[in-house]
Design an enzyme around this catalytic site. Structure first.
Site, PDB file in Angstrom:
ATOM      1  N   LYS A  73       0.823  -1.219   0.000  1.00 44.37           N
ATOM      2  CA  LYS A  73       0.000   0.000   0.000  1.00 44.37           C
ATOM      3  C   LYS A  73       0.852   1.262   0.000  1.00 44.37           C
ATOM      4  O   LYS A  73       0.471   2.272  -0.579  1.00 44.37           O
ATOM      5  CB  LYS A  73      -0.963   0.006   1.183  1.00 44.37           C
ATOM      6  CG  LYS A  73      -2.081  -0.999   1.020  1.00 44.37           C
ATOM      7  CD  LYS A  73      -3.287  -0.647   1.857  1.00 44.37           C
ATOM      8  CE  LYS A  73      -4.438  -1.567   1.489  1.00 44.37           C
ATOM      9  NZ  LYS A  73      -5.647  -1.282   2.231  1.00 44.37           N
ATOM     10  N   LYS A  96      -4.029  -9.104  -6.295  1.00 40.00           N
ATOM     11  CA  LYS A  96      -5.355  -9.432  -5.781  1.00 40.00           C
ATOM     12  C   LYS A  96      -6.369  -8.347  -6.169  1.00 40.00           C
ATOM     13  O   LYS A  96      -5.995  -7.186  -6.346  1.00 40.00           O
ATOM     14  CB  LYS A  96      -5.328  -9.651  -4.277  1.00 40.00           C
ATOM     15  CG  LYS A  96      -5.465  -8.412  -3.436  1.00 40.00           C
ATOM     16  CD  LYS A  96      -5.711  -8.772  -1.975  1.00 40.00           C
ATOM     17  CE  LYS A  96      -6.088  -7.513  -1.182  1.00 40.00           C
ATOM     18  NZ  LYS A  96      -7.483  -7.083  -1.410  1.00 40.00           N
ATOM     19  N   LYS A 110     -10.390  -3.018  -3.361  1.00 34.99           N
ATOM     20  CA  LYS A 110     -11.201  -1.798  -3.428  1.00 34.99           C
ATOM     21  C   LYS A 110     -10.354  -0.623  -3.844  1.00 34.99           C
ATOM     22  O   LYS A 110     -10.817   0.303  -4.494  1.00 34.99           O
ATOM     23  CB  LYS A 110     -11.768  -1.482  -2.041  1.00 34.99           C
ATOM     24  CG  LYS A 110     -12.929  -2.310  -1.633  1.00 34.99           C
ATOM     25  CD  LYS A 110     -13.464  -1.800  -0.308  1.00 34.99           C
ATOM     26  CE  LYS A 110     -13.302  -2.833   0.772  1.00 34.99           C
ATOM     27  NZ  LYS A 110     -12.317  -2.511   1.775  1.00 34.99           N
TER      28      LYS A 110
HETATM   29  P1  ATP Z   1      -8.407  -2.235   0.392  1.00 33.77           P
HETATM   30  O1  ATP Z   1      -7.861  -2.226  -0.996  1.00 33.77           O
HETATM   31  O2  ATP Z   1      -9.026  -0.923   0.831  1.00 33.77           O
HETATM   32  O3  ATP Z   1      -7.451  -2.822   1.417  1.00 33.77           O
HETATM   33  P2  ATP Z   1      -9.702  -4.777   0.193  1.00 33.77           P
HETATM   34  O4  ATP Z   1     -10.377  -5.065  -1.080  1.00 33.77           O
HETATM   35  O5  ATP Z   1      -8.375  -5.401   0.444  1.00 33.77           O
HETATM   36  O6  ATP Z   1      -9.660  -3.203   0.348  1.00 33.77           O
HETATM   37  P3  ATP Z   1     -10.442  -5.165   2.947  1.00 33.77           P
HETATM   38  O7  ATP Z   1     -11.501  -4.318   3.588  1.00 33.77           O
HETATM   39  O8  ATP Z   1      -9.014  -4.822   3.223  1.00 33.77           O
HETATM   40  O9  ATP Z   1     -10.696  -5.167   1.368  1.00 33.77           O
HETATM   41  O10 ATP Z   1     -10.656  -6.702   3.318  1.00 33.77           O
HETATM   42  C1  ATP Z   1     -11.937  -7.217   3.756  1.00 33.77           C
HETATM   43  C2  ATP Z   1     -11.943  -8.730   3.700  1.00 33.77           C
HETATM   44  O11 ATP Z   1     -11.958  -9.167   2.322  1.00 33.77           O
HETATM   45  C3  ATP Z   1     -10.703  -9.410   4.317  1.00 33.77           C
HETATM   46  O12 ATP Z   1     -11.146 -10.592   4.961  1.00 33.77           O
HETATM   47  C4  ATP Z   1      -9.839  -9.756   3.138  1.00 33.77           C
HETATM   48  O13 ATP Z   1      -8.991 -10.857   3.402  1.00 33.77           O
HETATM   49  C5  ATP Z   1     -10.890 -10.096   2.090  1.00 33.77           C
HETATM   50  N1  ATP Z   1     -10.397  -9.850   0.737  1.00 33.77           N
HETATM   51  C6  ATP Z   1      -9.995  -8.658   0.232  1.00 33.77           C
HETATM   52  N2  ATP Z   1      -9.621  -8.796  -1.040  1.00 33.77           N
HETATM   53  C7  ATP Z   1      -9.784 -10.108  -1.355  1.00 33.77           C
HETATM   54  C8  ATP Z   1      -9.561 -10.882  -2.543  1.00 33.77           C
HETATM   55  N3  ATP Z   1      -9.105 -10.307  -3.638  1.00 33.77           N
HETATM   56  N4  ATP Z   1      -9.844 -12.215  -2.507  1.00 33.77           N
HETATM   57  C9  ATP Z   1     -10.324 -12.800  -1.384  1.00 33.77           C
HETATM   58  N5  ATP Z   1     -10.546 -12.127  -0.229  1.00 33.77           N
HETATM   59  C10 ATP Z   1     -10.292 -10.799  -0.206  1.00 33.77           C
HETATM   60 MG    MG Z   2      -7.250  -4.848   2.182  1.00 36.24          MG
END
Ligand code: ATP
Ligand code: MG
Length: 347
Positions: free
Chosen positions: A131, A214, A217
């Site tokens: 990040k 991955k 968001k």
């Molecule tokens: P950001 O980019 O803001 O970190 P994010 O998409 O990683 O957002 P989080 O809020 O950090 O989302 O994670 C919420 C949940 O979703 C966590 O349990 C994380 O492990 C899961 N998660 C996030 N991205 C993935 C993905 N690509 N595949 C499977 N699980 C995911």
């Molecule tokens: Mg995340």
């Protein structure tokens, strides 16, 4: 009156022949559009197991401010995420939902645990490195200390299991190390040592445009992810543009991450085995497969979206559920924090 969690557990066990349910805790940051990775890697699994456990699901708004976010986006995303939790099938009968900043013990304990965290442990965290990217000197110290806050979220509630996606494995290991270090420093079982609950399939849904990263968001490219609130036309466009390769063979192959990611999503949505899917698309091209995947996505997301729009238009109900959740979990958090301060000698 403070709640003694250990006493509660013992009393429940003594009064009932039913085993006391294990506690799960997990959360999502209200940082924007909730996507298919969040659904398949986290929320859908929470729904499947909810009746077996005593569940706490948090909307981690204090984590969301570790990166720049506008006040309106933070406020609105917080409510949207609460509505999505419910729309996806999480049931207040089994789960407590609350907004992290409504239980101030999270922030207070985070400071304390930062004082027990060696810098070297935080330096090893790969999420920070990803990040912070090229700018590690200009991102917030909050982003650096994110794993401490996450550890406190989990430890405040004597959590046994943390259902998350694969990207959070390192943070759960960190939480375990921190809890063990604190317990052994003070010679008491102050914290329960949690375990990660990570599925084999779907634990890491990849970006549609760069399938070695991955799905996130925070990815700037909206074509990299399917959002849970995307309409049928948008889903069709995104899947049509999803990166594949020039082989035109619809088969699982770890050396071809684009098509394998799309096939994994199809597998999770249909419940079919990889062999069944490969047989279904034998001799067919990516176009036919992508059309079938689009149909599955629309069929899965449309009912969630319908429920979401009903819920988001009933803000008083949503606010009441969140308030009740915060009121229910606060005494547990307060009691853990009280014990932590007592053993340290604070106050
Ligand atoms: P950001 O980019 O803001 O970190 P994010 O998409 O990683 O957002 P989080 O809020 O950090 O989302 O994670 C919420 C949940 O979703 C966590 O349990 C994380 O492990 C899961 N998660 C996030 N991205 C993935 C993905 N690509 N595949 C499977 N699980 C995911
Ligand atoms: Mg995340």
């Amino acid at each position: 009156m403070p709640v003694d969690l250990h006493q509660e557990t013992k009393t429940a066990a003594a009064n009932s022949s039913a085993p006391v349910k294990k506690r799960t805790f997990s959360g999502i940051q209200p940082t924007g559009n909730i996507h298919l990775g969040n659904y398949l890697g986290a929320i859908r699994n929470w729904v499947e197991i909810q009746s077996q456990y005593d569940n706490i699901f948090c909307i981690v708004d204090l984590h969301a401010i570790t990166m720049p976010i506008s006040p309106k986006e933070l406020h609105d995303s917080t409510r949207q995420l609460a509505a999505l939790y419910l729309a996806c099938g999480l049931d207040p009968q089994y789960c407590k939902f609350f907004i992290q900043s409504h239980v101030h013990e999270h922030a207070e304990m985070s400071w304390i645990m930062e004082c027990f965290t060696p810098m070297g442990w935080l330096n090893r965290m790969t999420q920070f490195k990803t990040k912070a990217g090229e700018n590690p000197d200009t991102v917030s110290t909050g982003l650096y200390c994110y794993p401490d806050l996450m550890a406190c979220d989990i430890l405040l509630y004597h959590t046994n299991l943390v259902p998350v996606g694969e990207d959070q494995r390192q943070h759960i290991e960190f939480t375990r190390d921190l809890a063990q270090r604190f317990n052994s420093l003070y010679g008491q079982q102050i914290f329960t040592i949690p375990e990660a609950l990570i599925r084999q399939v779907g634990a890491r849904i990849m970006s549609l445009t760069e399938p070695t990263k991955k799905m996130s968001k925070s990815d700037e490219n909206p074509f990299s992810r399917i959002n849970l609130l995307d309409n049928a036309q948008t889903i069709k466009k995104k899947i049509a543009r999803a990166t594949t390769d020039s082989e035109r063979l619809v088969a699982f192959d770890e050396n071809r991450p684009g098509i394998t990611n799309l096939l994994t999503i199809y597998q999770l949505l249909t419940g079919q085995s990889p062999q069944e899917i490969e047989a279904e698309f034998a001799g067919k091209g990516y176009g036919e497969f992508k059309a079938a995947l689009t149909d599955q996505l629309v069929a899965t997301l449309e009912p969630i979206q319908q429920r979401y729009y009903e819920l988001i238009n009933d803000m008083p109900r949503l606010e009441a559920i969140l308030k009740q959740g915060a009121d229910e979990v606060r005494p547990m958090a307060a009691e853990t924090l009280r014990r932590v301060k007592e053993v340290i000698g604070l106050g």
